[in-house]
Design an enzyme around this catalytic site. Structure first.
Site, PDB file in Angstrom:
ATOM      1  CG  ASP A 186      -0.111  17.166   2.887  1.00  0.00           C
ATOM      2  OD1 ASP A 186       0.523  17.099   1.813  1.00  0.00           O
ATOM      3  OD2 ASP A 186       0.289  17.813   3.865  1.00  0.00           O
TER       4      ASP A 186
ATOM      5  CE  LYS B 201      -4.089  19.632  -3.103  1.00  0.00           C
ATOM      6  NZ  LYS B 201      -3.682  19.180  -1.765  1.00  0.00           N
TER       7      LYS B 201
ATOM      8  N   GLY C  45       3.157  18.385  -3.392  1.00  0.00           N
ATOM      9  CA  GLY C  45       3.244  17.102  -4.066  1.00  0.00           C
ATOM     10  C   GLY C  45       1.924  16.367  -4.103  1.00  0.00           C
ATOM     11  CG  HIS C  46      -1.072  16.453  -6.311  1.00  0.00           C
ATOM     12  ND1 HIS C  46      -1.655  17.142  -7.345  1.00  0.00           N
ATOM     13  CD2 HIS C  46      -1.331  17.172  -5.193  1.00  0.00           C
ATOM     14  CE1 HIS C  46      -2.237  18.228  -6.875  1.00  0.00           C
ATOM     15  NE2 HIS C  46      -2.047  18.265  -5.576  1.00  0.00           N
TER      16      HIS C  46
ATOM     17  CD  GLN D 185       1.320  24.879  -1.238  1.00  0.00           C
ATOM     18  OE1 GLN D 185       0.948  25.827  -1.903  1.00  0.00           O
ATOM     19  NE2 GLN D 185       2.433  24.906  -0.544  1.00  0.00           N
TER      20      GLN D 185
END
Length: 422
Positions: A13, A16, A40-41, A218
């Site tokens: 988080d 990225k 998730g991004h 991650q």
């Protein structure tokens, strides 16, 4: 020829998505090499926010993306994500899926939920997306790979054999092979044209002198080998996971960019030496919108931890760092940085291998003066307040790695690049 890796260098988080989105504009294709739809991004594109789970950020630029063999892919989730993008006018027709990636199926999700329930108070805090059980099957050599999944008769045979075995291990499983096959064979038909040997595809791309961006999911502190075990993910999310997870050799990699927050966050259970609780933690959480992209869980907040980032630098061979969310710290009187840990009266500069020891460490801090100015509109390092400049310089000194870009807000234009990597 350039192979650039972007890795989260804390507990995930870190931002990225924004860094990969920026670098993807200069790349010919973008590759994801580990993890599944548990990560998730968040990407801002054409004024709209998108939450990606499986598909690399390059889908918004060249559209040429690779889902590598080190990933575990939930076909249903992948098709939902493709539709989500297609409905917004984003094409997904240049996607390449490794025939060696493992497939996450409904029984993996059931097992994930059952195991977390069985652990009780010792639960790891997984997203219950079936990621860990899919990797378990991979290493137990009973997993179903994409190449088998798109072969209908073979998929049926493998599914029946595997689920029968899993039901002996987990008698409480409710799903049936027939139900899964009837639903998932339709997903396989859609995915089949995208499947290939991505190792050969990437080798040919490198031979053609293309610029390739490898997008980690991650963070390195969740690495199965080097992270805060057992509160980790089930793969190698750092640059150390690229060769095995993308089927290319390490000599293809020219730069590794570690993405770090100006503070630290983590989600779920596990030791967190620099954790800030109370009003200050709540302030930073709300100012930084620190809630999970996928789960919406509130993230735990801590001061910047140089011990953690140094471990990431060592294991990922970081050549530069991108410092994110610097603006969130604006307004604080003083800011702390953890420089070392005290364990049983001894100063240490690395993470202990056992979670029991890590839970007992006491952070050693250096305290720096903060800044009151709004920095969200600065466009260069020199425009930052002196105290913000000094904060960045101190981080560079402590982590033995240059900050090559920093962020002062969520928009793409609020990223200040000090050194290009492509």
């Amino acid at each position: 020829m350039a192979g650039v890796v972007v890795v989260g260098s804390q507990w995930g988080d870190e931002g990225k998505g924004k860094v990969t989105d920026y670098l993807a504009q200069q790349a010919d294709l973008v590759v994801r090499y580990s993890g599944g739809n548990n990560a998730g991004h968040t990407i801002k594109f054409n004024g709209q926010k998108f939450a990606l789970r499986l598909i690399p950020s390059g889908i918004f630029t060249t559209g040429e993306v690779v889902l590598g063999n080190g990933m575990v892919i939930n076909p249903k989730a992948l098709l939902e994500e493709m539709k989500y993008l297609n409905d917004a006018g984003i094409k997904t027709d240049k996607m390449h899926i490794s025939d060696r990636a493992h497939v996450t199926l409904p029984y993996h999700i059931e097992i994930d939920e059952l195991e977390e329930e069985m652990r009780g108070a010792a639960s790891i805090g997984t997203t219950k997306k079936g990621i860990g059980p899919t990797y378990v099957d991979k290493y137990d050599r009973i997993g179903i790979r994409v190449g088998e999944f798109i072969n209908e008769p073979l998929f049926k045979k493998r599914l029946e054999e595997t689920l029968a075995f899993k039901k002996k291990q987990y008698p409480g499983l409710q799903c049936t092979a027939e139900e899964i096959f009837e639903e998932y064979k339709e997903y396989a038909k859609v995915i089949k044209p995208m499947v290939c040997d991505t190792g050969i595809f990437l080798d040919e791309a490198f031979q053609a002198k293309k610029k390739i961006l490898f997008e980690g999911a991650q963070g390195t502190m969740l690495d199965i080998d080097y992270g805060t075990y057992p509160y980790v993910t089930s793969s190698n999310p750092g640059a150390n996971g690229v060769p095995s997870g993308a089927s290319i050799g390490p000599l293809y990699l020219t730069d590794v960019v570690g993405v770090i927050k100006a503070y630290t966050t983590r989600v779920g259970s596990g030791a967190f030496p620099t954790e800030i609780e109370g009003e200050l933690g709540d302030y930073i959480r709300n100012a930084g919108n620190e809630f999970g992209t996928v789960t919406k869980r509130p993230r735990r907040i801590g001061w910047f931890d140089a011990v953690v980032v140094n471990q990431s630098r060592r294991m990922a061979s970081l050549t530069g760092c991108s410092l994110m969310l610097l603006d969130v710290l604006s307004g604080l009187d003083t800011i702390k940085i953890c420089t070392a840990y005290m364990l049983d009266g001894k100063e240490i500069h690395g993470l202990p291998s056992t979670i029991e020891e890590l839970e007992r460490v006491e952070p050693v801090y250096v305290e720096l003066p903060g800044w009151k100015e709004d920095i969200t509109n600065v466009t260069s390092f020199e425009e930052l307040p002196v105290n913000a400049q000094n904060y960045i310089k101190k981080i560079e000194e402590l982590i033995h790695c240059p900050v090559i870009m920093f962020s002062v807000g969520p928009d793409r234009t609020q990223t200040i690049v000090l050194k290009e990597v492509f």
